[in-house]
Write a protein that holds these residues in place. Structure first.
Motif, PDB file in Angstrom:
ATOM      1  N   TRP A   1       0.847  -1.203   0.000  1.00 52.43           N
ATOM      2  CA  TRP A   1       0.000   0.000   0.000  1.00 52.43           C
ATOM      3  C   TRP A   1       0.883   1.254   0.000  1.00 52.43           C
ATOM      4  N   LEU A   2       1.904   1.238   0.856  1.00 52.34           N
ATOM      5  CA  LEU A   2       2.781   2.418   0.939  1.00 52.34           C
ATOM      6  C   LEU A   2       3.516   2.641  -0.379  1.00 52.34           C
ATOM      7  N   GLN A   3       3.933   1.541  -1.005  1.00 54.47           N
ATOM      8  CA  GLN A   3       4.636   1.696  -2.298  1.00 54.47           C
ATOM      9  C   GLN A   3       3.733   2.390  -3.322  1.00 54.47           C
ATOM     10  N   GLY A   4       2.443   2.140  -3.205  1.00 58.81           N
ATOM     11  CA  GLY A   4       1.507   2.733  -4.171  1.00 58.81           C
ATOM     12  C   GLY A   4       1.060   4.146  -3.804  1.00 58.81           C
ATOM     13  N   HIS A   5       1.218   4.519  -2.537  1.00 59.30           N
ATOM     14  CA  HIS A   5       0.630   5.795  -2.096  1.00 59.30           C
ATOM     15  C   HIS A   5       1.625   6.830  -1.568  1.00 59.30           C
ATOM     16  N   ASN A   6       2.850   6.389  -1.299  1.00 62.12           N
ATOM     17  CA  ASN A   6       3.776   7.326  -0.656  1.00 62.12           C
ATOM     18  C   ASN A   6       4.469   8.223  -1.687  1.00 62.12           C
ATOM     19  N   ARG A   7       3.670   8.954  -2.431  1.00 60.84           N
ATOM     20  CA  ARG A   7       4.219   9.872  -3.442  1.00 60.84           C
ATOM     21  C   ARG A   7       3.166  10.907  -3.810  1.00 60.84           C
ATOM     22  N   LEU A   8       3.654  11.959  -4.444  1.00 58.76           N
ATOM     23  CA  LEU A   8       2.742  13.032  -4.857  1.00 58.76           C
ATOM     24  C   LEU A   8       1.954  12.597  -6.097  1.00 58.76           C
ATOM     25  N   PRO A   9       0.757  13.155  -6.294  1.00 56.76           N
ATOM     26  CA  PRO A   9       0.021  12.827  -7.520  1.00 56.76           C
ATOM     27  C   PRO A   9       0.762  13.351  -8.748  1.00 56.76           C
ATOM     28  N   SER A  10       0.484  12.743  -9.899  1.00 58.02           N
ATOM     29  CA  SER A  10       1.211  13.127 -11.123  1.00 58.02           C
ATOM     30  C   SER A  10       0.981  14.598 -11.453  1.00 58.02           C
ATOM     31  N   TRP A  11      -0.156  15.150 -11.044  1.00 61.08           N
ATOM     32  CA  TRP A  11      -0.481  16.533 -11.410  1.00 61.08           C
ATOM     33  C   TRP A  11       0.087  17.564 -10.421  1.00 61.08           C
ATOM     34  N   ALA A  12       0.804  17.089  -9.386  1.00 58.41           N
ATOM     35  CA  ALA A  12       1.380  18.053  -8.417  1.00 58.41           C
ATOM     36  C   ALA A  12       2.423  18.925  -9.121  1.00 58.41           C
ATOM     37  N   ASP A  13       2.398  20.207  -8.822  1.00 58.20           N
ATOM     38  CA  ASP A  13       3.279  21.167  -9.494  1.00 58.20           C
ATOM     39  C   ASP A  13       4.230  21.743  -8.444  1.00 58.20           C
ATOM     40  N   GLN A  14       5.502  21.326  -8.533  1.00 54.74           N
ATOM     41  CA  GLN A  14       6.468  21.714  -7.500  1.00 54.74           C
ATOM     42  C   GLN A  14       6.654  23.235  -7.442  1.00 54.74           C
ATOM     43  N   THR A  15       6.533  23.904  -8.562  1.00 51.89           N
ATOM     44  CA  THR A  15       6.692  25.371  -8.550  1.00 51.89           C
ATOM     45  C   THR A  15       5.592  26.002  -7.698  1.00 51.89           C
ATOM     46  N   LYS A  16       4.370  25.500  -7.871  1.00 50.16           N
ATOM     47  CA  LYS A  16       3.255  26.051  -7.080  1.00 50.16           C
ATOM     48  C   LYS A  16       3.417  25.683  -5.609  1.00 50.16           C
ATOM     49  N   LEU A  17       3.893  24.464  -5.343  1.00 50.41           N
ATOM     50  CA  LEU A  17       4.062  24.050  -3.940  1.00 50.41           C
ATOM     51  C   LEU A  17       5.144  24.904  -3.269  1.00 50.41           C
ATOM     52  N   ASP A  18       6.192  25.230  -4.009  1.00 46.02           N
ATOM     53  CA  ASP A  18       7.237  26.107  -3.448  1.00 46.02           C
ATOM     54  C   ASP A  18       6.668  27.500  -3.158  1.00 46.02           C
ATOM     55  N   ARG A  19       5.847  27.977  -4.088  1.00 44.79           N
ATOM     56  CA  ARG A  19       5.242  29.304  -3.894  1.00 44.79           C
ATOM     57  C   ARG A  19       4.315  29.287  -2.682  1.00 44.79           C
ATOM     58  N   ALA A  20       3.579  28.189  -2.536  1.00 44.03           N
ATOM     59  CA  ALA A  20       2.685  28.064  -1.377  1.00 44.03           C
ATOM     60  C   ALA A  20       3.501  28.074  -0.083  1.00 44.03           C
ATOM     61  N   ALA A  21       4.650  27.414  -0.107  1.00 47.13           N
ATOM     62  CA  ALA A  21       5.484  27.350   1.099  1.00 47.13           C
ATOM     63  C   ALA A  21       5.940  28.754   1.502  1.00 47.13           C
ATOM     64  N   GLN A  22       6.346  29.549   0.522  1.00 49.40           N
ATOM     65  CA  GLN A  22       6.781  30.921   0.824  1.00 49.40           C
ATOM     66  C   GLN A  22       5.600  31.761   1.317  1.00 49.40           C
ATOM     67  N   PHE A  23       4.459  31.522   0.731  1.00 50.24           N
ATOM     68  CA  PHE A  23       3.241  32.235   1.148  1.00 50.24           C
ATOM     69  C   PHE A  23       2.900  31.877   2.604  1.00 50.24           C
ATOM     70  N   ASN A  24       2.968  30.594   2.923  1.00 55.09           N
ATOM     71  CA  ASN A  24       2.687  30.163   4.302  1.00 55.09           C
ATOM     72  C   ASN A  24       3.624  30.855   5.279  1.00 55.09           C
ATOM     73  N   LYS A  25       4.884  30.988   4.861  1.00 50.59           N
ATOM     74  CA  LYS A  25       5.880  31.619   5.743  1.00 50.59           C
ATOM     75  C   LYS A  25       5.491  33.080   5.995  1.00 50.59           C
ATOM     76  N   ARG A  26       5.140  33.760   4.919  1.00 51.41           N
ATOM     77  CA  ARG A  26       4.771  35.176   5.057  1.00 51.41           C
ATOM     78  C   ARG A  26       3.481  35.347   5.853  1.00 51.41           C
ATOM     79  N   MET A  27       2.582  34.383   5.736  1.00 55.04           N
ATOM     80  CA  MET A  27       1.267  34.479   6.399  1.00 55.04           C
ATOM     81  C   MET A  27       1.257  33.840   7.780  1.00 55.04           C
ATOM     82  N   SER A  28       2.405  33.333   8.242  1.00 53.22           N
ATOM     83  CA  SER A  28       2.380  32.394   9.370  1.00 53.22           C
ATOM     84  C   SER A  28       1.595  32.910  10.578  1.00 53.22           C
ATOM     85  N   MET A  29       1.770  34.185  10.924  1.00 53.78           N
ATOM     86  CA  MET A  29       1.067  34.701  12.113  1.00 53.78           C
ATOM     87  C   MET A  29      -0.461  34.607  11.944  1.00 53.78           C
ATOM     88  N   TYR A  30      -0.929  34.992  10.757  1.00 56.30           N
ATOM     89  CA  TYR A  30      -2.368  34.908  10.513  1.00 56.30           C
ATOM     90  C   TYR A  30      -2.825  33.451  10.491  1.00 56.30           C
TER      91      TYR A  30
END
Ligand code: HEM
Length: 403
Positions: free
Chosen positions: A94-123
């Motif tokens: 089960w883990l071999q089949g599920h322990n990964r990101l979906p094919s449509w995950a976009d690392q550029t967007k995830l990186d941008r989200a991470a920076q956004f979370n950092k800037r928004m952290s207090m809120y």
């Protein structure tokens, strides 16, 4: 769905920043054309659970394998870690089949989200902690599930485990090999599958649950919780006038889309845009909000936990802030005590604080330090749970709350 009046639904929706027209008397009719799958079908997500996972967990629980799995999972924490050894072969598969990101995950967007979370952290600490956390107690099924599951009896550690999820999701490397979020999501997905097997065995839960909730935590239930988290937070940030670029908003949604996928939600239910998410939320979350004895108790415990640390404000102020975030209807349901003097300060002082922080007003409000201490206190409260020796790993339950 409960038969709430349209007017009441609109009032609650407006208070939560989830305004719009909802008709709670209708059956599920959210078309998947607004989903990331973009197929134009209408499937009821309250009739969809996790077929790929639920039979596996039922089998592991029935055969007494979960304590060994929890031990093996202790050292399996980072996305890049090798899969744990010494676990049943079916779980490894089960883990071999599920322990990964979906094919449509976009690392550029995830990186941008991470920076956004950092800037928004207090809120984010404030909105997830005091907003979404308390809102979960007026989502009847979630409140009853959480209350009658094993962890409901030990809310401090349960809250800390939930924080682990939020912390891992919001970390800068959340989706990278050094981050934890994919592993944490899989542990959560397995925990939910265990709850689906365990809770129906609880006579306490069976006595209070609604007729359609015969198996807990359907895709529909998970979507509702997502709206109490991501959609609610996004709506509040917008209504407070926080600076967000279109790309940041899209990235924040993308992060949640991936998170929903990792929890086992089907792509044809995952909203593709914030407009689609809002429409789904107005339709699925807002009309379902209601008080339950379990939720009232849980809210009191959760607010009590945050009162244990010095936030630089009174207990009355903290309760009023929860009311300010969620609206007085929710506050009244949860019997949060009134403190009208604090409310007057919040109504004027919070928008002024945000405006100064965001640079849209050059005037320092007289209550600036009060709000600053409060927001930092809430952040520290959660950070202490997340990063100190009290960091609480997610473990799969083996039973229910006793009574
Ligand atoms: C467990 C997150 C939806 C009920 C957990 C845990 C996490 C989590 C991190 C493990 C920590 C713990 O044991 O407390 C989420 C997220 C959701 C979601 C992010 C949606 C976006 C739901 C829904 C329900 C639910 C919709 C019920 C209707 C539970 C229960 C447990 C649990 C009963 C087990 C607690 C125990 O160990 O006794 N969830 N959850 N969750 N969740 Fe969820």
């Amino acid at each position: 769905m409960q038969n709430l009046s349209r007017r009441r639904v609109l009032t609650i929706g407006a208070a939560l920043g989830l305004v719009g027209v909802a008709d709670p008397s209708k059956a599920w009719a959210w078309s998947s054309s607004g989903s990331i799958a973009a197929t134009d079908t209408v499937t009821d997500p309250w009739g969809v659970w996790d077929d790929a996972t639920d039979p596996l967990l039922a089998d592991l629980l029935e055969n007494g394998r979960i304590p060994g799995v929890n031990t093996a999972f202790e050292k399996w924490v980072r996305n890049g870690d090798a899969l744990p050894s010494g676990i049943p072969a079916a779980l490894t598969t089960w883990l071999q089949g599920h322990n990964r990101l979906p094919s449509w995950a976009d690392q550029t967007k995830l990186d941008r989200a991470a920076q956004f979370n950092k800037r928004m952290s207090m809120y984010l600490f404030l909105l997830y902690g005091l907003g979404s956390g308390i809102m979960s107690t007026v989502i009847p099924r979630e409140a009853r599930n959480v209350y009658w599951s094993e962890g409901g009896a030990v809310m401090k550690s349960r809250a800390a485990k939930t924080f682990t999820y939020g912390y891992d999701l919001s970390a800068v490397d959340a989706f990278k090999p050094t981050g934890h979020f994919v592993v944490t999501s899989n542990k959560t997905r397995l925990t939910h599958a265990a709850v689906r097997h365990l809770l129906p065995q609880s006579s306490h839960w069976r006595a209070v649950t609604d007729d359609q909730d015969f198996i807990p935590i359907s895709n529909g239930d998970i979507l509702i919780t997502f709206h109490s988290l991501g959609t609610f937070v996004h709506g509040k940030l917008k209504s407070w006038g926080i600076r967000m670029s279109a790309a940041e908003e899209e990235a924040f949604l993308h992060m949640w889309q991936v998170a929903l996928h990792l929890l086992g939600v089907r792509d044809d239910f995952i909203p593709a845009t914030w407009a689609a998410a809002r429409a789904q939320s107005q339709y699925a979350l807002t009309p379902l909000l209601a008080p339950t004895p379990e939720g009232i108790d849980l809210a009191d415990i959760l607010l009590g936990l945050t009162s244990q640390v010095d936030l630089g404000v009174t207990k009355g102020f903290q309760r009023e802030f929860a009311r300010y975030l969620l609206g007085d209807q929710v506050g009244n349901w949860l019997r949060l005590p009134r403190d009208y003097a604090s409310r007057a300060i919040i109504e004027v002082g919070w928008p002024a604080y945000v405006a100064f922080r965001e640079g849209t007003s050059g005037i320092i409000p007289t209550t600036y330090s009060l709000f600053d201490q409060f927001i930092r206190g809430v952040a520290m409260l959660f950070l202490n749970n997340g990063t100190s020796a009290t960091y609480t790993p997610i473990t799969i339950p083996t039973g229910n709350r006793a009574g």
